[in-house]
Scaffold this motif. Structure first.
Motif, mmCIF file in Angstrom:
data_model
loop_
_atom_site.group_PDB
_atom_site.id
_atom_site.type_symbol
_atom_site.label_atom_id
_atom_site.label_comp_id
_atom_site.label_asym_id
_atom_site.label_seq_id
_atom_site.Cartn_x
_atom_site.Cartn_y
_atom_site.Cartn_z
ATOM 1 N N ARG A 38 -15.270 -8.606 11.009
ATOM 2 C CA ARG A 38 -14.957 -8.455 9.583
ATOM 3 C C ARG A 38 -14.619 -6.997 9.257
ATOM 4 N NH1 ARG A 38 -15.978 -6.739 4.839
ATOM 5 N NH2 ARG A 38 -17.357 -5.213 5.777
ATOM 6 N N ASP A 39 -15.458 -6.066 9.731
ATOM 7 C CA ASP A 39 -15.220 -4.635 9.473
ATOM 8 C C ASP A 39 -13.891 -4.182 10.058
ATOM 9 O OD1 ASP A 39 -17.816 -4.717 8.469
ATOM 10 O OD2 ASP A 39 -18.708 -3.723 10.219
ATOM 11 N N LEU A 40 -13.587 -4.675 11.259
ATOM 12 C CA LEU A 40 -12.354 -4.260 11.921
ATOM 13 C C LEU A 40 -11.128 -4.838 11.208
ATOM 14 C CD1 LEU A 40 -11.417 -2.459 14.150
ATOM 15 C CD2 LEU A 40 -11.693 -4.345 15.773
ATOM 16 N N LEU A 41 -11.229 -6.078 10.717
ATOM 17 C CA LEU A 41 -10.123 -6.655 9.940
ATOM 18 C C LEU A 41 -9.878 -5.842 8.663
ATOM 19 C CD1 LEU A 41 -10.940 -10.441 10.375
ATOM 20 C CD2 LEU A 41 -8.913 -9.258 11.273
ATOM 21 N N ALA A 42 -10.954 -5.408 8.014
ATOM 22 C CA ALA A 42 -10.806 -4.570 6.815
ATOM 23 C C ALA A 42 -10.118 -3.252 7.175
ATOM 24 C CB ALA A 42 -12.173 -4.313 6.178
ATOM 25 N N HIS A 43 -10.463 -2.691 8.336
ATOM 26 C CA HIS A 43 -9.840 -1.457 8.816
ATOM 27 C C HIS A 43 -8.346 -1.692 9.092
ATOM 28 C CE1 HIS A 43 -9.233 2.306 10.909
ATOM 29 N NE2 HIS A 43 -9.041 1.710 12.071
ATOM 30 N N VAL A 44 -8.005 -2.831 9.683
ATOM 31 C CA VAL A 44 -6.603 -3.165 9.973
ATOM 32 C C VAL A 44 -5.797 -3.228 8.669
ATOM 33 C CG1 VAL A 44 -5.090 -5.028 10.779
ATOM 34 C CG2 VAL A 44 -7.010 -4.257 12.204
ATOM 35 N N ILE A 45 -6.382 -3.802 7.621
ATOM 36 C CA ILE A 45 -5.688 -3.841 6.322
ATOM 37 C C ILE A 45 -5.386 -2.425 5.848
ATOM 38 C CG2 ILE A 45 -6.027 -4.353 3.865
ATOM 39 C CD1 ILE A 45 -7.219 -7.035 4.727
ATOM 40 N N GLY A 46 -6.367 -1.547 5.975
ATOM 41 C CA GLY A 46 -6.162 -0.160 5.555
ATOM 42 C C GLY A 46 -5.146 0.572 6.409
ATOM 43 N N LEU A 47 -5.240 0.419 7.726
ATOM 44 C CA LEU A 47 -4.361 1.203 8.601
ATOM 45 C C LEU A 47 -2.919 0.718 8.551
ATOM 46 C CD1 LEU A 47 -3.356 0.051 11.671
ATOM 47 C CD2 LEU A 47 -5.813 -0.030 11.976
ATOM 48 N N THR A 48 -2.691 -0.597 8.409
ATOM 49 C CA THR A 48 -1.310 -1.071 8.364
ATOM 50 C C THR A 48 -0.597 -0.531 7.129
ATOM 51 O OG1 THR A 48 -2.136 -3.165 7.455
ATOM 52 C CG2 THR A 48 -1.570 -3.151 9.790
ATOM 53 N N GLU A 49 -1.309 -0.471 6.028
ATOM 54 C CA GLU A 49 -0.704 0.085 4.809
ATOM 55 C C GLU A 49 -0.566 1.606 4.917
ATOM 56 O OE1 GLU A 49 0.947 0.557 0.968
ATOM 57 O OE2 GLU A 49 1.020 -1.000 2.502
ATOM 58 N N ALA A 50 -1.573 2.277 5.458
ATOM 59 C CA ALA A 50 -1.523 3.744 5.589
ATOM 60 C C ALA A 50 -0.345 4.189 6.457
ATOM 61 C CB ALA A 50 -2.838 4.266 6.170
ATOM 62 N N PHE A 51 -0.123 3.488 7.568
ATOM 63 C CA PHE A 51 0.974 3.891 8.453
ATOM 64 C C PHE A 51 2.327 3.418 7.939
ATOM 65 C CE2 PHE A 51 -2.594 4.706 11.322
ATOM 66 C CZ PHE A 51 -2.266 5.983 11.730
ATOM 67 N N ARG A 52 2.352 2.385 7.101
ATOM 68 C CA ARG A 52 3.609 2.026 6.413
ATOM 69 C C ARG A 52 3.978 3.164 5.466
ATOM 70 N NH1 ARG A 52 5.681 0.973 1.855
ATOM 71 N NH2 ARG A 52 3.694 1.002 0.768
ATOM 72 N N GLN A 53 2.986 3.660 4.718
ATOM 73 C CA GLN A 53 3.229 4.765 3.787
ATOM 74 C C GLN A 53 3.567 6.057 4.531
ATOM 75 O OE1 GLN A 53 0.196 5.275 0.783
ATOM 76 N NE2 GLN A 53 0.147 3.095 0.301
ATOM 77 N N ALA A 54 3.068 6.202 5.760
ATOM 78 C CA ALA A 54 3.443 7.377 6.564
ATOM 79 C C ALA A 54 4.926 7.301 6.922
ATOM 80 C CB ALA A 54 2.581 7.452 7.820
ATOM 81 N N ALA A 55 5.407 6.094 7.225
ATOM 82 C CA ALA A 55 6.821 5.919 7.576
ATOM 83 C C ALA A 55 7.729 6.233 6.390
ATOM 84 C CB ALA A 55 7.078 4.492 8.064
ATOM 85 N N THR A 56 7.343 5.777 5.196
ATOM 86 C CA THR A 56 8.175 5.997 4.007
ATOM 87 C C THR A 56 7.966 7.392 3.411
ATOM 88 O OG1 THR A 56 6.478 5.142 2.506
ATOM 89 C CG2 THR A 56 8.066 3.539 3.407
ATOM 90 N N LYS A 57 6.949 8.097 3.912
ATOM 91 C CA LYS A 57 6.547 9.436 3.432
ATOM 92 C C LYS A 57 5.887 9.395 2.051
ATOM 93 C CE LYS A 57 8.846 11.338 7.024
ATOM 94 N NZ LYS A 57 9.453 10.231 7.730
ATOM 95 N N GLU A 58 5.631 8.192 1.522
ATOM 96 C CA GLU A 58 4.995 8.122 0.199
ATOM 97 C C GLU A 58 3.532 8.558 0.253
ATOM 98 O OE1 GLU A 58 4.220 3.656 -1.014
ATOM 99 O OE2 GLU A 58 5.868 3.702 0.425
#
Length: 192
Positions: A38-58
């Motif tokens: 459960r904790d790791l799935l919550a982390h995956v939700i955070g990291l997928t969005e964080a690295f998407r925003q890293a790609a867009t530079k937002e």
């Protein structure tokens, strides 16, 4: 170094693993010390969005270190949200501009190429974590493993504080996935 790899194979592998997780497995432990599925799935939700925003530079100038652990909420829609966010992550890094200049994720600034490699590493390694924790077969694209072996080539034996634990020695003749896993401080022979 400008590898411009496609994250799709890693995202697809993670999507397959996430799809195979049952509600009963959410409390299971993972190869990440003191971290449940459960904790790791919550982390995956955070990291997928964080690295998407890293790609867009937002994310530049406003990213924060990730929260991991039981206090991080797992949204009820995680089964649909994670695949959707993985697809968005892949698309964001398919933009040529994503690979240019500096960007930010998790409160850390780095060249965009390095951030892409970290995003790849997080996706591949956490897919492995979740697969082993839930009795599934981990899979990784050989070209991605080549990128990650190069990325981790100079990892010191003591690991990278705050990112990876001490390196677990793995034979040079072992499968590339086992070698990557060992370099991130995990035991490739971990069992539930």
């Amino acid at each position: 170094m400008h590898p411009n790899f496609d994250l799709e194979p890693a995202a697809s592998a993670m999507e397959t693993v996430v799809d195979g997780i049952t509600d009963e497995q959410l409390t299971a432990s993972t190869p990440c010390v003191d971290t449940s599925v459960r904790d790791l799935l919550a982390h995956v939700i955070g990291l997928t969005e964080a690295f998407r925003q890293a790609a867009t530079k937002e994310a530049v100038g406003r990213s924060v270190p990730p929260a991991v652990g039981p206090e991080t909420a797992l949204p009820d829609d995680w089964r649909s949200r994670i695949p959707a966010q993985l697809k968005a992550l892949v698309e964001a890094w398919r933009e040529p501009a994503a690979w240019d200049g500096e960007t930010e994720a998790g409160g850390v600034c780095a060249p965009a190429v390095v951030m892409a490699m970290i995003a790849l590493n997080e996706t591949v390694v956490h897919s492995w974590d979740l697969a082993l924790a839930t009795g599934q077969q981990p899979a990784a694209d050989p070209s991605h493993l080549a990128v990650l072996l190069e990325f981790h080539r100079e990892t010191p034996a003591e690991g990278t504080p705050g990112l990876f634990g001490p390196v677990v020695p793995v034979a040079a003749t072992a499968p590339d996935l086992d070698r990557v896993i060992g370099l991130t401080g995990r035991d490739p022979w971990w069992t539930r």
